[in-house]
Design an enzyme around this catalytic site. Structure first.
Site, PDB file in Angstrom:
ATOM      1  N   TRP A  26       0.874  -1.229   0.108  1.00  0.00           N
ATOM      2  CA  TRP A  26       0.027  -0.012   0.044  1.00  0.00           C
ATOM      3  C   TRP A  26       0.920   1.313   0.031  1.00  0.00           C
ATOM      4  CZ3 TRP A  26      -0.514  -4.188   3.183  1.00  0.00           C
ATOM      5  CH2 TRP A  26       0.032  -3.924   4.521  1.00  0.00           C
ATOM      6  N   ARG A  27       2.210   0.988   0.122  1.00  0.00           N
ATOM      7  CA  ARG A  27       3.010   2.278  -0.069  1.00  0.00           C
ATOM      8  C   ARG A  27       3.432   2.475  -1.343  1.00  0.00           C
ATOM      9  NH1 ARG A  27       6.540   1.151   5.615  1.00  0.00           N
ATOM     10  NH2 ARG A  27       4.751   2.160   7.024  1.00  0.00           N
ATOM     11  N   GLU A  39      -5.870   0.638   5.020  1.00  0.00           N
ATOM     12  CA  GLU A  39      -6.179   1.165   6.339  1.00  0.00           C
ATOM     13  C   GLU A  39      -7.222   0.588   7.157  1.00  0.00           C
ATOM     14  OE1 GLU A  39      -4.521   3.038   7.731  1.00  0.00           O
ATOM     15  OE2 GLU A  39      -3.212   3.720   5.964  1.00  0.00           O
ATOM     16  N   LEU A  82      -9.856 -12.320   8.710  1.00  0.00           N
ATOM     17  CA  LEU A  82      -9.382 -10.666   9.202  1.00  0.00           C
ATOM     18  C   LEU A  82     -10.242 -10.563  10.486  1.00  0.00           C
ATOM     19  CD1 LEU A  82      -8.835  -8.715   6.099  1.00  0.00           C
ATOM     20  CD2 LEU A  82      -7.208  -9.479   7.267  1.00  0.00           C
ATOM     21  N   TYR A  84     -13.405  -8.880  12.719  1.00  0.00           N
ATOM     22  CA  TYR A  84     -14.045  -7.580  12.576  1.00  0.00           C
ATOM     23  C   TYR A  84     -14.723  -7.158  11.467  1.00  0.00           C
ATOM     24  CZ  TYR A  84     -11.266  -7.138  16.892  1.00  0.00           C
ATOM     25  OH  TYR A  84     -10.675  -7.256  18.098  1.00  0.00           O
ATOM     26  N   TYR A 125      -8.998   8.970  11.914  1.00  0.00           N
ATOM     27  CA  TYR A 125      -7.566   8.472  11.562  1.00  0.00           C
ATOM     28  C   TYR A 125      -7.719   8.074  10.229  1.00  0.00           C
ATOM     29  CZ  TYR A 125      -4.149   5.308  10.138  1.00  0.00           C
ATOM     30  OH  TYR A 125      -3.054   4.502   9.358  1.00  0.00           O
ATOM     31  N   ASP A 143      -2.862   7.121  15.263  1.00  0.00           N
ATOM     32  CA  ASP A 143      -3.255   6.179  15.721  1.00  0.00           C
ATOM     33  C   ASP A 143      -2.671   5.739  16.917  1.00  0.00           C
ATOM     34  OD1 ASP A 143      -1.096   5.539  14.658  1.00  0.00           O
ATOM     35  OD2 ASP A 143      -1.320   3.641  13.532  1.00  0.00           O
TER      36      ASP A 143
END
Ligand code: SF4
Length: 231
Positions: A26-27, A39, A82, A84, A125, A143
């Protein structure tokens, strides 16, 4: 805050990141949808577990439009492993709002943190992260890692469990942003990375820390350092 301290902090931090920052998928993108997915996945889930899942998920749902067109159940299934699952449900709701409701005629995520915060499941955030990491805006973000670094360097007495302490670290995060959006991208990535790799919750590795010269906790010595801090 002393402008020289702020400048030194930023310069040393960004220099350190350019050498030591991890090579994470993701960078390498500025696609707002991909940044958002990373994120959301990184909230509550470790980087090592997110990396393979991130690639797999994007293969199934390459754009926000693919998410919006899918049944909510399919998005939740693709999220499996993952945990949640509210994150997956929120992502689906957000995709619907952005692409269908007419609030955003281009069908893309808005660049401003305030606008992003109006979308389902987007907190302060995540709004700052999408604005900064996708659009290279001068947006602050805090965060757990960032809050800890800011507290130790600039505000050792701030209580991060209180609203007042949170307000204080958010204000500092804003005050220490570099001048340009491009530098802000590096700065925000770097401060998060420092909190993840060097100034961790369990141990502060001050001996290898690029900002120790301007760190209040370090300057005050071990009796003022956070529990588990090593010098
Ligand atoms: S000097 Fe130590 S306490 Fe200060 S930011 Fe670096 S690792 Fe954290």
């Amino acid at each position: 805050m002393d402008p020289t301290v702020v400048r030194t902090f930023g310069t040393q931090l960004r220099k350190w990141f350019r050498k030591n920052g991890r090579d994470l998928p993701w960078r390498k993108t500025r696609d707002p949808y991909r940044i958002l997915v990373s994120e959301l996945m990184l909230q509550q889930t470790q980087v090592s577990r997110v990396v393979p899942k991130y690639a797999e998920f994007l293969e199934t749902f390459p754009t926000l439009h693919h998410i919006a067109r899918a049944k909510p159940m399919r998005v939740t299934e693709a999220w499996s492993g993952l945990g949640y699952y509210a994150r997956a449900r929120n992502l689906h709701a957000l995709a619907k709002v952005v692409t269908d409701s007419g609030r955003n005629v281009y069908g893309v995520l808005p660049p401003d943190a305030e606008d992003l915060r109006e979308l389902p499941g987007i907190g302060a955030y995540t709004a700052g992260a999408v604005s900064s990491f996708a659009y290279e805006r001068r947006a602050e973000l805090v965060d757990t890692n960032v809050g800890r670094v800011i507290k130790r360097v600039f505000a050792p007495h701030a209580d991060l469990k209180t609203g007042k302490g949170q307000k204080q670290v958010w204000a500092i995060a804003k005050a220490i942003l570099p001048r340009t959006g491009k530098a802000t991208w590096v700065h925000n990535q770097a401060i998060m990375e420092l909190g993840a790799l060097v100034c961790t919750a369990r141990v502060a590795h001050c001996h290898v820390c690029p900002v120790r010269k301007v760190c209040t906790t370090y300057a005050r010595g071990s009796s003022f350092a956070a529990p588990g801090t090593t010098r």
